[in-house]
Scaffold this motif. Structure first.
Motif, PDB file in Angstrom:
ATOM      1  N   PRO A  49       0.834  -1.206   0.000  1.00  0.00           N
ATOM      2  CA  PRO A  49       0.000   0.000   0.000  1.00  0.00           C
ATOM      3  C   PRO A  49       0.873   1.262   0.000  1.00  0.00           C
ATOM      4  O   PRO A  49       2.043   1.216   0.365  1.00  0.00           O
ATOM      5  CB  PRO A  49      -0.762  -0.111   1.314  1.00  0.00           C
TER       6      PRO A  49
ATOM      7  N   ARG B 233      -2.898   2.809  11.710  1.00  0.00           N
ATOM      8  CA  ARG B 233      -4.215   3.232  11.251  1.00  0.00           C
ATOM      9  C   ARG B 233      -4.146   4.690  10.829  1.00  0.00           C
ATOM     10  O   ARG B 233      -3.441   5.491  11.458  1.00  0.00           O
ATOM     11  CB  ARG B 233      -5.180   3.041  12.418  1.00  0.00           C
ATOM     12  N   ASP B 234      -4.851   5.016   9.768  1.00  0.00           N
ATOM     13  CA  ASP B 234      -4.910   6.400   9.316  1.00  0.00           C
ATOM     14  C   ASP B 234      -6.198   7.012   9.861  1.00  0.00           C
ATOM     15  O   ASP B 234      -7.278   6.726   9.354  1.00  0.00           O
ATOM     16  CB  ASP B 234      -4.891   6.456   7.785  1.00  0.00           C
TER      17      ASP B 234
ATOM     18  N   ALA C 296      -8.352   8.832   7.283  1.00  0.00           N
ATOM     19  CA  ALA C 296      -8.689   8.208   6.004  1.00  0.00           C
ATOM     20  C   ALA C 296     -10.196   8.077   5.833  1.00  0.00           C
ATOM     21  O   ALA C 296     -10.903   7.710   6.757  1.00  0.00           O
ATOM     22  CB  ALA C 296      -8.046   6.828   5.913  1.00  0.00           C
TER      23      ALA C 296
ATOM     24  N   LEU D 252      -8.322   2.198   6.624  1.00  0.00           N
ATOM     25  CA  LEU D 252      -6.916   1.840   6.523  1.00  0.00           C
ATOM     26  C   LEU D 252      -6.441   1.368   7.886  1.00  0.00           C
ATOM     27  O   LEU D 252      -6.170   2.162   8.784  1.00  0.00           O
ATOM     28  CB  LEU D 252      -6.062   3.004   6.010  1.00  0.00           C
TER      29      LEU D 252
END
Ligand SMILES: Nc1nc2c(ncn2[C@@H]2O[C@H](COP(=O)(O)OP(=O)(O)OP(=O)(O)O)[C@@H](O)[C@H]2O)c(=O)[nH]1
Ligand SMILES: [Mg+2]
Length: 617
Positions: A281, A332-333, A336, A340
């Motif tokens: 990714p 983790r975003d 987002a 994610l």
């Protein structure tokens, strides 16, 4: 005891199920009960045949994902909850992604609200989704909290799950992630958390991260009962001494001193989940890192590909965390739009800085070869040297025998350092043949070693290097300590691998010729000057055993001290300086320093009246 966390979309009946199974209220806050919505973690427990099971009930609402992760972080098993009438929903997927990222491999599926709809479709969909994650195939039970249907089957499945979970090592270092902290009137500060492994005893001293403040465990409670000690897996409440009540907070951890690396920089490996897309990714420059109940933002630097779709990534944490090599962390975003959530494994909890160009790519290539989890040999290959304490603090066991003190060395690094030492010593001797040698300190610096004992240990085990009085010199064949009274044989061969330069050798020969006739008539300063013998060259010749240096500017032939003793032995004891001077056939210029030299060598003894006598041998 075992601990299981709930997981699943908002309103799918997680808290209701926990209430039905335990008879306890997981929604602790009045606001939660009023709104019918879980906001924060809830705790409850029940006795099952064969084991006691504690529940950590998490919120399903997307706004409270960080709270959900704090509950899920340290648990070994999950109860995935999907409503028959709700079906597979966004937070079902998000919670399952978190479970997969954390690598949780034990769990159960409960399809709730089975009185409201046919549980079949939700059950089939959820089973398929779960099968593609770290949980794999799990038992599934349809239940209704309203009719009670399926609850006995669920209890039986939970009992099977709990008794099949591995028993963690009670000797493992403690890392209790704090999920709640409060004060109790009369007993002070209390923290609670899920203890994954190890043992906590009343009276233990633990360190509270990130400040590493020492705190004493005053008392322990586990599931409402006082306990002298508790080993993981367990829910525990610790009453602490030595910490103000407003200090501990969720995300801090109580750790065994010396057994965890409190680190702000970690190298991790991200491997895409088995079921997901297999290309690497694109990672944002910042991600939230979750581990245990902790959460911190981190700078993200992709070092490079680490085999297949795996990536080697360096994380720079805003808040330091107590980590081990092999720890699973969740990335983790938080901003987002899409989901994610990634899982990564800590490869190096104290990675070296990336200085020169290309260092990141080189690091990725190296890390790509490491197994999961890495062992002491992998870390040593990267670091060259590590203290055994540093390896233990990274949770790495089986460190090789230290090379000196508490230093473990990579074999290839150590033999390369040995070669560099031999070269450094030889170069130094060639550049400055008259010097005493390379000091241990200079060798340590030249080799970039972090401890002078390493340079000493290296020299001590390198046959071609001699360490004497803090100086390193190339070894000679038949090397022997340069003793003052040793007699030197032939002048041409001084027995040293760094040869005495020819001009010095010529000067020494001339001095020895002068002394051959009159052994105690040391050459005058002018004669030494004429021969080019200054203090340094005299020192070098003395070290090579070619001259006996009585004082800075006074030299005799090697063995002159023993000869003087023989002469002085013929005198009545004790004797005066004048008697000695006469017997030796020399002047006061030589006699006084020579007698003082003999005093220091403990050949003669000076009496209070200034006379001397030979010491008995
Ligand atoms: N009919 C029926 N209603 C249920 C059942 N289980 C839960 N409910 C109801 O579903 C609603 C949500 O239940 P909760 O247990 O609060 O759901 P939750 O998953 O804990 O929700 P969050 O914690 O907010 O994510 C409540 O009104 C419950 O009474 C069930 O088996 N049958
Ligand atoms: Mg709830």
């Amino acid at each position: 005891m075992q601990v299981i966390a709930t997981a699943g979309h908002v309103d799918h009946g997680k808290s209701t199920l926990v209430r039905a199974l335990t008879g306890m209220e997981p929604d602790r806050w009045e606001e939660e009960r009023r709104r019918g919505l879980t906001i924060d973690l809830g705790f409850a427990w029940t006795d099952l045949p064969g084991s006691r099971l504690a529940f950590v009930d998490v919120p399903g609402h997307e706004r409270f994902v960080p709270n959900m992760l704090a509950g899920l972080g340290p648990v070994p098993a999950v109860l995935m909850v999907v409503a028959a009438d709700g079906g597979w929903m966004p937070q079902s997927a998000e919670h399952l992604a978190a479970i997969d990222a954390l690598g949780i491999s034990r769990g159960l599926l409960a399809v709730t609200r089975a009185d409201l709809a046919d549980p079949g479709p939700a059950l089939r969909r959820a089973t398929a989704e779960i099968a593609a994650t770290s949980l794999g195939a799990v038992e599934a039970v349809a239940v209704s909290a309203v009719t009670g249907a399926g609850l006995p089957e669920l209890r039986a499945a939970l009992a099977r799950l709990a008794s099949g979970l591995p028993e963690p090592d009670p000797e493992a270092p403690v890392r209790l992630w704090v999920d709640r902290a409060f004060s109790v009137k009369g007993s002070g500060t209390v923290v609670t958390g899920t203890l994954p492994a190890g043992t906590v005893r009343a009276g233990d001293e633990l360190l509270l991260t990130p400040g590493l403040r020492p705190v004493r465990v005053r008392a322990i409670e586990s599931m409402g009962q006082p306990a002298g000690q508790v080993h993981g897996v367990a829910r525990v409440a610790l009453n602490l001494r030595g910490v103000a009540r407003d200090i501990p907070a969720r995300g801090m951890a109580l750790v065994t001193p010396g057994r965890w690396t409190l680190t702000s920089i970690v190298d991790v490996r991200y491997v895409p989940p088995a079921g997901g897309p297999q290309e690497a990714p694109r990672l944002p420059r910042e991600l939230a890192v979750h581990v245990g109940s902790a959460r911190t933002m981190a700078g993200v630097r992709v070092l490079g590909p680490a085999g297949g779709a795996a990536l080697a990534v360096r994380l720079t944490l805003r808040e330091p965390l107590p980590l081990h090599v092999g720890d699973r962390v969740l990335l983790r975003d938080p901003g987002a739009a899409g989901l994610l959530i990634l899982g990564a494994t800590v490869l190096d909890a104290a990675p070296p800085p990336l200085g020169r160009r290309g260092a990141a790519a080189a690091a990725a290539r190296e890390l790509a070869r490491w197994p999961d989890p890495p062992g002491p040999a992998d870390l040593l290959r990267r670091h060259g040297l590590l203290r055994t304490g540093a390896l233990a603090a990274m949770g790495v066991t089986g460190a090789p025998e230290p090379v000196v003190a508490d230093w473990s060395a990579d074999p290839a690094f150590w033999s390369a350092a040995r070669e560099r030492l031999v070269t450094a010593v030889a170069e130094h001797a060639a550049q400055d043949p008259l010097a005493l040698g390379l000091t241990v300190g200079a060798a340590r610096a030249a080799l970039g070693l972090p401890d002078r004992r390493l340079a000493e240990a290296l020299a001590g085990t390198t046959p071609s290097v001699v360490l004497r009085e803090g100086y390193l010199r190339p070894a000679a064949s038949g090397e022997r300590p340069a003793g003052s009274s040793a007699r030197e044989g032939s002048l041409g061969k001084n027995g040293d691998a760094s040869p005495v330069p020819e001009p010095l050798l010529r000067a020494v020969r001339a001095v020895r010729q002068d002394l051959a006739a009159d052994p105690f008539r040391a050459p005058e300063a002018e004669r030494l000057r004429e021969l080019g013998l200054d203090a340094r060259s005299i020192a070098a010749a003395a070290r090579a055993g070619l001259l006996l240096r009585i004082s800075e500017q006074l030299v005799l032939a090697p063995g002159a001290d023993a000869d003087a003793a023989t002469v002085l032995a013929t005198l009545p004891q004790p004797f005066t300086t004048a008697e000695a001077r006469k017997a030796l056939g020399t002047t006061r210029r030589v006699a006084i320093p020579l007698l003082e030299f003999l005093d220091r060598a403990r050949i003669t003894e000076r009496l209070p009246d200034d006379r001397r006598r030979l010491r008995p041998r």
